[in-house]
Design a protein around this motif. Structure first.
Motif, short mmCIF file in Angstrom:
data_model
loop_
_atom_site.label_atom_id
_atom_site.label_comp_id
_atom_site.label_asym_id
_atom_site.label_seq_id
_atom_site.Cartn_x
_atom_site.Cartn_y
_atom_site.Cartn_z
N ARG A 101 1.08 -1.15 0.51
CA ARG A 101 0.25 -0.06 -0.01
C ARG A 101 0.38 1.25 0.26
O ARG A 101 2.04 1.47 0.37
N ALA A 102 0.74 2.50 0.00
CA ALA A 102 1.17 3.42 -0.78
C ALA A 102 0.27 5.23 -1.12
O ALA A 102 -0.92 4.79 -1.04
N TRP A 103 1.11 5.80 -0.49
CA TRP A 103 0.00 7.06 0.35
C TRP A 103 0.91 9.03 0.29
O TRP A 103 2.01 8.02 0.51
N ALA A 104 0.40 9.92 -0.29
CA ALA A 104 0.79 10.99 -0.16
C ALA A 104 0.43 12.17 0.11
O ALA A 104 -0.64 11.85 0.57
N SER A 105 1.24 12.84 0.59
CA SER A 105 0.74 13.81 1.18
C SER A 105 1.58 15.34 0.63
O SER A 105 2.36 15.28 1.11
N TYR A 106 0.25 15.75 0.75
CA TYR A 106 0.82 17.24 -0.10
C TYR A 106 0.20 18.75 0.44
O TYR A 106 -1.21 18.66 -0.10
N ASP A 107 1.40 19.81 -0.16
CA ASP A 107 0.52 21.05 -0.08
C ASP A 107 -0.22 21.44 -1.41
O ASP A 107 0.51 21.63 -2.58
N THR A 108 -1.95 20.99 -1.64
CA THR A 108 -2.58 21.32 -3.03
C THR A 108 -1.79 22.88 -3.24
O THR A 108 -1.38 23.15 -4.99
N ASP A 109 -1.47 23.91 -2.85
CA ASP A 109 -1.44 24.93 -3.28
C ASP A 109 -0.44 25.25 -3.91
O ASP A 109 0.45 26.45 -4.41
N ARG A 110 1.03 24.75 -3.43
CA ARG A 110 2.33 24.86 -3.06
C ARG A 110 2.53 23.71 -4.43
O ARG A 110 4.19 23.29 -5.10
N VAL A 111 2.13 22.99 -4.90
CA VAL A 111 2.51 22.29 -5.60
C VAL A 111 2.43 22.76 -7.03
O VAL A 111 1.50 22.91 -7.38
N ASP A 112 3.25 22.23 -7.64
CA ASP A 112 3.91 22.93 -9.24
C ASP A 112 3.55 21.58 -10.33
O ASP A 112 4.26 20.87 -10.68
N PRO A 113 2.35 21.07 -10.67
CA PRO A 113 1.84 20.69 -11.92
C PRO A 113 3.02 19.83 -12.06
O PRO A 113 2.61 19.10 -12.89
N GLY A 114 3.32 21.35 -12.90
CA GLY A 114 4.63 21.08 -14.38
C GLY A 114 6.12 20.62 -13.91
O GLY A 114 6.53 20.23 -14.54
N GLY A 115 6.08 20.91 -12.52
CA GLY A 115 7.71 20.62 -12.59
C GLY A 115 8.25 19.36 -12.04
O GLY A 115 7.38 18.40 -11.80
N PRO A 116 8.76 18.96 -11.64
CA PRO A 116 10.37 18.07 -11.38
C PRO A 116 9.41 17.70 -9.89
O PRO A 116 9.77 18.20 -9.13
N GLY A 117 9.01 16.25 -9.86
CA GLY A 117 8.45 15.66 -8.45
C GLY A 117 9.73 16.15 -7.42
O GLY A 117 9.43 16.72 -6.09
N PHE A 118 11.03 15.28 -7.79
CA PHE A 118 11.66 15.06 -6.22
C PHE A 118 12.09 16.15 -5.53
O PHE A 118 12.33 16.48 -4.93
N THR A 119 12.25 17.33 -6.92
CA THR A 119 12.70 18.83 -5.33
C THR A 119 11.22 19.44 -5.24
O THR A 119 11.78 20.27 -3.96
#
Length: 333
Positions: A101-119
Motif C-alpha cells: 500500500r502507498a500514500w502521499a500528503s502534499y500541499d495543494t496550493d504549493r505543488v507545481d503540477p508541471g515541475g519536477p517531482g523530487f525537488t
C-alpha cells in the motif's frame, strides 16, 4: 503473446542472482496494483509519479524480507510534497501473495503540477523500517534526501546504512495498450552486491553527495570490476523493456546479463492490500481520555476516522473509545 506475458508477469517480483559477479537482484512489474493505489486518490500527476516510484522501490526491496515481516518506506520533506509512505506485507506462507500500500500528503496550493517531482519534496530524509512482528523492536535506517530521485536515495541508503552497493533502473508512467484504457505501469531492476565477508567499512566520509557513501567507496579490486561490469550492462536497458509487457523478465535478464550467468528463483506475486480495521482505530484511540475523545466528536455525536492508504471510513460511538471507556467495560465484566 502479449496478453499471456501480461498475465504471467504483471504485479510480480522475480529474484535472480548473477553467479559470475556475486550479485543478486530483482525484476519487478507493477500494473493493477499500482493503478489500484493511485486511482483511490486524486493526486496531481507529479505526486502520482513519486508514489509510483516509491511503490516500485517497495516491491523490489520488500521481496528480501522474511515471511510475516513488514517493510515500510518513509520519505519526509519540507517541500510541497510532505510525506510519501509505503508498506510491504510479506506473506504468511511461502508462495502466497505479498501486499503493498502507498500514500502521499502534499500541499495543494504549493505543488507545481508541471515541475519536477523530487525537488518538491525539499530537504528531509529517506527511511526504511523493518517490523519483525510482536515482541520485537522495529529496525529503522535513515539517510538524508539526496541524488535527485527516490531511487538514488534508496541507493544511498543501502551504501550508507547497510554498506551494500545497490543500483536501481526504474521506469513508470501512464500507458495504453490497444483496446484498453490508459493505466499506470511500472517496472524496474534492482542489483545488489552480496555482503562482504570482511564486514563493515569504517570511513569518515564517502564520495557521494554531502560526503555520503557510494558503491565505489565500498568495493575495490575484482569485486569493484564485477560491479562496474554489471552496471554497464544494466545501462543498456530500455524503458519499454523495464515496463513490458511484451518482454518477459526472464528474457530481459538473458538479454542484459547472459555473460554473467543469471539464475532465477521463484517469482513473488504482489497485490494491493491494507491492514486497517475498526479494531486498530480503537486501539490507536485507546490512549486518549474521555475529554480528548469529546474534542474529536462531531456535531452528529460520532467520532470518524479515514484510512489514508485505502480510504476506508469508520464511525464510532465516542462512549466506546478511549482508556476510560475500556476501563469501564472491564469493570462491567
Amino acid at each position: 503473446m502479449t496478453s499471456l506475458t501480461k498475465i504471467a508477469w504483471d504485479d510480480t517480483v522475480l529474484p535472480f542472482q548473477l553467479d559470475r559477479s556475486d550479485i543478486r537482484g530483482r525484476v519487478a512489474r507493477l500494473d493493477g496494483l499500482l493503478d489500484r493505489i493511485l486511482t483511490q486518490h486524486r493526486y496531481p500527476f507529479v505526486v502520482e509519479a513519486l508514489v509510483a516510484e516509491a511503490a516500485l522501490l517497495t516491491a523490489l526491496i520488500g521481496q528480501t524480507i522474511k515471511l510475516r515481516w513488514k517493510l515500510s518506506l518513509q520519505i519526509r520533506g519540507d517541500g510541497p510534497v510532505r510525506i510519501i509512505a509505503t508498506d510491504y506485507y510479506a506473506p504468511d506462507t511461502r508462495g502466497d501473495t505479498a501486499q503493498i500500500r502507498a500514500w502521499a500528503s502534499y500541499d495543494t496550493d504549493r505543488v507545481d503540477p508541471g515541475g519536477p517531482g523530487f525537488t518538491q519534496i525539499g530537504s528531509g530524509y529517506f527511511a526504511i523500517l523493518v517490523d519483525q512482528g510482536a515482541g520485537t523492536v522495529p529496525y529503522q535506517g535513515i539517510t538524508p534526501l539526496s541524488g535527485g530521485s527516490l531511487s538514488a536515495c534508496a541507493e544511498t541508503y543501502f551504501a550508507q546504512s547497510e554498506q551494500l552497493p545497490t543500483r536501481f533502473a526504474l521506469s513508470f508512467g501512464r500507458s495504453r495498450t490497444p483496446g484498453e484504457d490508459e493505466s499506470w505501469r511500472a517496472g524496474g531492476v534492482m542489483l545488489q552486491h552480496m555482503p562482504k565477508a570482511s564486514g563493515p567499512i569504517a570511513r569518515d566520509g564517502g564520495s557521494g553527495e554531502g560526503g555520503l557513501l557510494a558503491a565505489e567507496d565500498i568495493l575495490d579490486g575484482t569485486e569493484g570490476e564485477n560491479w562496474s561490469r554489471a552496471n554497464l550492462l544494466l545501462d543498456t536497458v530500455e524503458e519499454i523493456e523495464l515496463i513490458g509487457p511484451q518482454i518477459a523478465p526472464t528474457d530481459l535478464l538473458v538479454r542484459l546479463f547472459h555473460e554473467e550467468t543469471p539464475r532465477v528463483f521463484d517469482a513473488q506475486s504482489v497485490q494491493f492490500g491494507c491492514s486497517c480495521s475498526a479494531d486498530k482505530v480503537r486501539q490507536s484511540l485507546s490512549i486518549y481520555s474521555a475529554k480528548d475523545i469529546g474534542h474529536m466528536t462531531t456535531n452528529e455525536g460520532i467520532v470518524t476516522a479515514d484510512c489514508q492508504f485505502c480510504g476506508a471510513h469508520y464511525e464510532f460511538d465516542p462512549d466506546t473509545l478511549g482508556f476510560e471507556a475500556e476501563k469501564s467495560e472491564d469493570d462491567n465484566g
